[in-house]
Every structure is written in structure tokens, then in C-alpha cells.
Design a protein around this motif. Structure first.
Motif, PDB file in Angstrom:
ATOM      1  N   ILE A  72       0.730   3.983   6.485  1.00 53.32           N
ATOM      2  CA  ILE A  72       1.762   4.636   5.674  1.00 53.32           C
ATOM      3  C   ILE A  72       2.537   5.629   6.538  1.00 53.32           C
ATOM      4  CG2 ILE A  72       2.206   6.037   3.629  1.00 53.32           C
ATOM      5  CD1 ILE A  72      -0.478   4.924   2.535  1.00 53.32           C
ATOM      6  N   LEU A  90      -3.698   5.048  -2.280  1.00 48.52           N
ATOM      7  CA  LEU A  90      -4.726   5.405  -1.304  1.00 48.52           C
ATOM      8  C   LEU A  90      -5.388   6.732  -1.679  1.00 48.52           C
ATOM      9  CD1 LEU A  90      -6.102   4.407   1.242  1.00 48.52           C
ATOM     10  CD2 LEU A  90      -4.385   5.620   2.567  1.00 48.52           C
ATOM     11  N   ASP A  91      -4.587   7.694  -2.109  1.00 47.07           N
ATOM     12  CA  ASP A  91      -5.147   8.987  -2.531  1.00 47.07           C
ATOM     13  C   ASP A  91      -6.087   8.826  -3.724  1.00 47.07           C
ATOM     14  OD1 ASP A  91      -3.857  10.320  -0.497  1.00 47.07           O
ATOM     15  OD2 ASP A  91      -2.216  11.062  -1.762  1.00 47.07           O
ATOM     16  N   GLY A  98      -4.652   5.281   6.098  1.00 49.07           N
ATOM     17  CA  GLY A  98      -3.390   5.829   5.628  1.00 49.07           C
ATOM     18  C   GLY A  98      -2.498   6.292   6.762  1.00 49.07           C
ATOM     19  N   GLU A  99      -3.100   6.896   7.777  1.00 48.88           N
ATOM     20  CA  GLU A  99      -2.328   7.366   8.930  1.00 48.88           C
ATOM     21  C   GLU A  99      -1.720   6.197   9.717  1.00 48.88           C
ATOM     22  OE1 GLU A  99      -5.233   9.646  11.050  1.00 48.88           O
ATOM     23  OE2 GLU A  99      -5.135  11.324   9.632  1.00 48.88           O
ATOM     24  N   LEU A 101     -10.699   5.640   5.184  1.00 51.00           N
ATOM     25  CA  LEU A 101      -9.522   5.513   4.319  1.00 51.00           C
ATOM     26  C   LEU A 101      -8.395   6.426   4.797  1.00 51.00           C
ATOM     27  CD1 LEU A 101     -11.106   5.379   0.743  1.00 51.00           C
ATOM     28  CD2 LEU A 101     -10.096   3.489   2.042  1.00 51.00           C
ATOM     29  N   THR A 102      -8.748   7.627   5.224  1.00 56.04           N
ATOM     30  CA  THR A 102      -7.738   8.565   5.729  1.00 56.04           C
ATOM     31  C   THR A 102      -7.069   8.001   6.970  1.00 56.04           C
ATOM     32  OG1 THR A 102      -8.979  10.415   4.806  1.00 56.04           O
ATOM     33  CG2 THR A 102      -7.373  10.935   6.527  1.00 56.04           C
ATOM     34  N   LEU A 124       0.845  -1.198   0.000  1.00 55.11           N
ATOM     35  CA  LEU A 124       0.000   0.000   0.000  1.00 55.11           C
ATOM     36  C   LEU A 124       0.876   1.242   0.000  1.00 55.11           C
ATOM     37  CD1 LEU A 124      -2.956   0.996   0.174  1.00 55.11           C
ATOM     38  CD2 LEU A 124      -2.655   1.086   2.644  1.00 55.11           C
ATOM     39  N   ASP A 125       0.608   2.163  -0.913  1.00 51.60           N
ATOM     40  CA  ASP A 125       1.361   3.412  -0.923  1.00 51.60           C
ATOM     41  C   ASP A 125       0.401   4.597  -0.939  1.00 51.60           C
ATOM     42  OD1 ASP A 125       0.518   3.835  -3.580  1.00 51.60           O
ATOM     43  OD2 ASP A 125       2.377   3.062  -4.408  1.00 51.60           O
ATOM     44  N   ARG A 126       0.933   5.766  -0.645  1.00 52.75           N
ATOM     45  CA  ARG A 126       0.127   6.982  -0.531  1.00 52.75           C
ATOM     46  C   ARG A 126      -0.616   7.292  -1.833  1.00 52.75           C
ATOM     47  NH1 ARG A 126      -2.402   9.165   3.057  1.00 52.75           N
ATOM     48  NH2 ARG A 126      -0.652   8.866   4.434  1.00 52.75           N
TER      49      ARG A 126
END
Length: 134
Positions: free
Chosen positions: A132, A95-96, A128-129, A124-125, A90-92
Motif C-alpha cells: 500500500i 488491512l487495519d 502493508g508497507e 501484516l504491517t 487491498l486497501d489500508r
């Protein structure tokens, strides 16, 4: 030593894991839940989050899931994910893209759909926190 049980993590793209495990932590819609051998039969929906798996040989694996449901029996657990990847994959950027796709659905959406979409964006945010590094 803890009892083991069979666990499968499946997404439409592929079978991510099929192993004997001692513990699985699932991001259920109503809160995180830990599944162990001889768990009471349960079916639950899954929200975006991290599934942590402790295999019978002592390794820990982590997967990012983006919704789905889990079927839990005393002898095993199957998690059918809408989409899932190993946390290392998983990368930023990916996800964005998912977040932007959901935001695009907000335009012209009714109140109920808008509320669900906003909640999904928040989940989802948070994912990510958690997964990532900053």
C-alpha cells in the motif's frame, strides 16, 4: 523461453488464479522461495506477504496472501491461502481491520499464542508497507 507449469492460487472464498506460469515467488515461512518448472516436490507453510506470478504469456500478477500452505510438484504448484486478494484490491482500511482483530486476541493470551500473534501483526504491517503506497 522458460518452461511453464500449472499454478493455482485458492482461498476459501474463491479461486484467484489458475494458469500456466513460468515462475512463482512465494512468501514461505522460512523465507521467500521461487518456484519454477521441474521444482523438487516440496510442501511449505506460507506467511502473510506477496505472491508474485509470472504467467506464460509474460504478464506479472501480484497477490497479497495472509497465510496458508503451498504444495509444489515438478509439474505444478497449488497455494492454498487462508485468505488472499489481488494487490490492487487491498486497501489500508481492510488491512487495519485484520491487524485490530489479531490485537484483540492478545488480551489474556498465553505466552506462545501472544508471540505468534505479535509476529503475525508484524508480518501484516510489513505487507502493508510493501503493497500500500504511503
Amino acid at each position: 523461453m522458460a518452461n511453464s507449469f500449472s499454478f493455482e492460487l485458492v482461498s476459501p472464498e474463491r479461486l484467484l488464479l489458475s494458469e500456466q506460469v513460468t515462475e512463482v515467488v512465494i512468501p514461505a515461512t522460512e523465507g521467500e522461495m521461487t518456484v519454477m518448472a521441474n521444482h523438487a516436490p516440496t510442501m511449505t507453510t506460507v506467511k502473510p506477504g506477496v505472491v508474485t506470478v509470472k504467467t506464460a504469456d509474460g504478464k506479472t500478477e501480484r497477490f497479497a496472501v495472509f497465510g496458508g500452505f503451498a504444495d509444489i510438484l515438478p509439474t505444478g504448484c497449488t497455494l492454498l491461502a487462508e485468505s488472499a486478494v489481488h494487490v490492487d484490491e487491498l486497501d489500508r482500511t481492510a488491512l487495519d481491520k485484520r491487524i485490530e482483530a489479531v490485537r484483540a486476541e492478545l488480551d489474556g493470551a498465553g505466552d506462545e499464542k501472544k508471540t505468534r500473534a505479535e509476529q503475525f501483526i508484524a508480518e501484516l504491517t510489513k505487507l502493508g508497507e510493501v503493497v500500500i503506497p504511503a
